[in-house]
Design a protein around this motif. Structure first.
Motif, PDB file in Angstrom:
ATOM      1  N   LYS A  14      49.597  -9.420  19.924  1.00 20.48           N
ATOM      2  CA  LYS A  14      49.845 -10.650  19.165  1.00 20.48           C
ATOM      3  C   LYS A  14      48.516 -11.088  18.549  1.00 20.48           C
ATOM      4  O   LYS A  14      47.446 -10.732  19.060  1.00 20.48           O
ATOM      5  CB  LYS A  14      50.335 -11.774  20.091  1.00 20.48           C
ATOM      6  CG  LYS A  14      51.515 -11.416  20.964  1.00 20.48           C
ATOM      7  CD  LYS A  14      51.844 -12.549  21.929  1.00 20.48           C
ATOM      8  CE  LYS A  14      50.811 -12.583  23.029  1.00 20.48           C
ATOM      9  NZ  LYS A  14      51.180 -13.318  24.214  1.00 20.48           N
ATOM     10  N   GLU A  15      48.587 -11.866  17.491  1.00 18.45           N
ATOM     11  CA  GLU A  15      47.361 -12.358  16.858  1.00 18.45           C
ATOM     12  C   GLU A  15      46.513 -13.170  17.826  1.00 18.45           C
ATOM     13  O   GLU A  15      45.282 -13.162  17.754  1.00 18.45           O
ATOM     14  CB  GLU A  15      47.697 -13.160  15.609  1.00 18.45           C
ATOM     15  CG  GLU A  15      48.159 -12.260  14.480  1.00 18.45           C
ATOM     16  CD  GLU A  15      48.369 -12.993  13.172  1.00 18.45           C
ATOM     17  OE1 GLU A  15      47.770 -14.076  12.984  1.00 18.45           O
ATOM     18  OE2 GLU A  15      49.111 -12.458  12.331  1.00 18.45           O
ATOM     19  N   ASN A  46      36.349  -6.356  13.582  1.00 19.57           N
ATOM     20  CA  ASN A  46      36.952  -5.125  14.101  1.00 19.57           C
ATOM     21  C   ASN A  46      38.257  -5.435  14.820  1.00 19.57           C
ATOM     22  O   ASN A  46      39.251  -4.713  14.671  1.00 19.57           O
ATOM     23  CB  ASN A  46      36.003  -4.401  15.070  1.00 19.57           C
ATOM     24  CG  ASN A  46      34.706  -3.973  14.448  1.00 19.57           C
ATOM     25  OD1 ASN A  46      33.634  -4.224  14.994  1.00 19.57           O
ATOM     26  ND2 ASN A  46      34.758  -3.321  13.285  1.00 19.57           N
ATOM     27  N   GLY A  47      38.251  -6.496  15.603  1.00 21.74           N
ATOM     28  CA  GLY A  47      39.448  -6.895  16.332  1.00 21.74           C
ATOM     29  C   GLY A  47      40.579  -7.278  15.400  1.00 21.74           C
ATOM     30  O   GLY A  47      41.745  -6.903  15.623  1.00 21.74           O
ATOM     31  N   LYS A  48      40.276  -8.015  14.335  1.00 18.99           N
ATOM     32  CA  LYS A  48      41.305  -8.392  13.356  1.00 18.99           C
ATOM     33  C   LYS A  48      41.891  -7.159  12.684  1.00 18.99           C
ATOM     34  O   LYS A  48      43.108  -7.062  12.485  1.00 18.99           O
ATOM     35  CB  LYS A  48      40.711  -9.340  12.308  1.00 18.99           C
ATOM     36  CG  LYS A  48      40.451 -10.728  12.821  1.00 18.99           C
ATOM     37  CD  LYS A  48      39.802 -11.585  11.745  1.00 18.99           C
ATOM     38  CE  LYS A  48      39.479 -12.969  12.273  1.00 18.99           C
ATOM     39  NZ  LYS A  48      38.763 -13.778  11.264  1.00 18.99           N
ATOM     40  N   ALA A  54      47.873  -2.635  14.992  1.00 21.70           N
ATOM     41  CA  ALA A  54      48.594  -2.527  16.260  1.00 21.70           C
ATOM     42  C   ALA A  54      49.862  -3.373  16.325  1.00 21.70           C
ATOM     43  O   ALA A  54      50.863  -2.952  16.924  1.00 21.70           O
ATOM     44  CB  ALA A  54      47.674  -2.904  17.418  1.00 21.70           C
ATOM     45  N   ILE A  55      49.841  -4.543  15.737  1.00 18.64           N
ATOM     46  CA  ILE A  55      50.981  -5.454  15.855  1.00 18.64           C
ATOM     47  C   ILE A  55      52.265  -4.820  15.336  1.00 18.64           C
ATOM     48  O   ILE A  55      53.332  -5.004  15.920  1.00 18.64           O
ATOM     49  CB  ILE A  55      50.666  -6.796  15.156  1.00 18.64           C
ATOM     50  CG1 ILE A  55      49.669  -7.591  16.009  1.00 18.64           C
ATOM     51  CG2 ILE A  55      51.933  -7.607  14.900  1.00 18.64           C
ATOM     52  CD1 ILE A  55      49.109  -8.836  15.341  1.00 18.64           C
ATOM     53  N   GLU A  68      45.761 -11.575  29.701  1.00 17.45           N
ATOM     54  CA  GLU A  68      44.627 -11.175  28.869  1.00 17.45           C
ATOM     55  C   GLU A  68      44.735  -9.711  28.500  1.00 17.45           C
ATOM     56  O   GLU A  68      45.091  -8.877  29.334  1.00 17.45           O
ATOM     57  CB  GLU A  68      43.310 -11.354  29.645  1.00 17.45           C
ATOM     58  CG  GLU A  68      42.546 -12.576  29.322  1.00 17.45           C
ATOM     59  CD  GLU A  68      41.125 -12.507  29.863  1.00 17.45           C
ATOM     60  OE1 GLU A  68      40.228 -12.925  29.123  1.00 17.45           O
ATOM     61  OE2 GLU A  68      40.913 -12.052  30.997  1.00 17.45           O
ATOM     62  N   VAL A  69      44.391  -9.384  27.258  1.00 21.83           N
ATOM     63  CA  VAL A  69      44.334  -7.989  26.833  1.00 21.83           C
ATOM     64  C   VAL A  69      43.066  -7.376  27.406  1.00 21.83           C
ATOM     65  O   VAL A  69      41.964  -7.831  27.107  1.00 21.83           O
ATOM     66  CB  VAL A  69      44.330  -7.865  25.299  1.00 21.83           C
ATOM     67  CG1 VAL A  69      44.042  -6.430  24.883  1.00 21.83           C
ATOM     68  CG2 VAL A  69      45.658  -8.310  24.732  1.00 21.83           C
TER      69      VAL A  69
END
Length: 171
Positions: A14-15, A46-48, A54-55, A68-69
């Protein structure tokens, strides 16, 4: 403290996972065993970028511990003449290593992959220097099929690439 089997879930990203993703992915000890597509330092940008992939990807899941991821695992179906194979990739945050998470997550995603995708083979390509990942794959039932000598070049050194495989009819 080592826990024999820590509780986790595999779920879609998730975002709102951005903060924990960046927090745990920003670790050289993880990045050194992954392709250069997984950078160090691992930034919010990078995460965005990863979350945007991935979403909506049917084969990529977050490894979630207590909301938590703490890692990611994914299957990437191949195309053309390799269309009956999927590549397995994963990483786990260093504070969670040794708790039995990844072998269990691999078991879950292998089952999901063979049910969801029209594939007969799942493979992973750990670095020869990543003995922990090799053990995890072996624990999950994969066998080493090949060694490609000096196939990888990262951080100024050559390494062998190993190919671990599991076939649908072996599960």
């Amino acid at each position: 403290m080592r826990i024999s089997e820590m509780k986790f879930i595999l779920r879609k990203f998730k975002e709102s996972d951005l903060a924990s993703l960046v927090k745990y992915a920003n670790n050289y000890n993880i990045a050194k065993f992954l392709t250069n597509m997984f950078p160090h330092p691992y930034t919010e940008e990078n995460g965005k970028d990863y979350l945007s992939l991935a979403i909506n990807h049917p084969g990529i899941f977050a490894i979630d511990v207590d909301g938590e991821v703490v890692g990611s695992i994914g299957l990437f179906p191949q195309t053309d003449i390799h269309q009956k194979s999927a590549e397995l990739g994963y990483w786990l945050a260093e504070p969670f290593w040794g708790n039995g998470i990844v072998p269990q997550a691999i078991g879950e995603i292998v089952e999901y992959g063979f049910k969801t995708f029209d594939i007969v083979r799942i493979y992973a390509r750990p670095f020869s220097t990543n003995r922990a990942s090799q053990r995890v794959l072996e624990k999950a039932g994969f066998t080493c099929e090949a060694r490609h000598k000096k196939a990888l070049y990262k951080n100024g050194e050559f390494m062998d690439e190993l190919v671990y495989v599991m076939f649908k009819d072996e599960c």
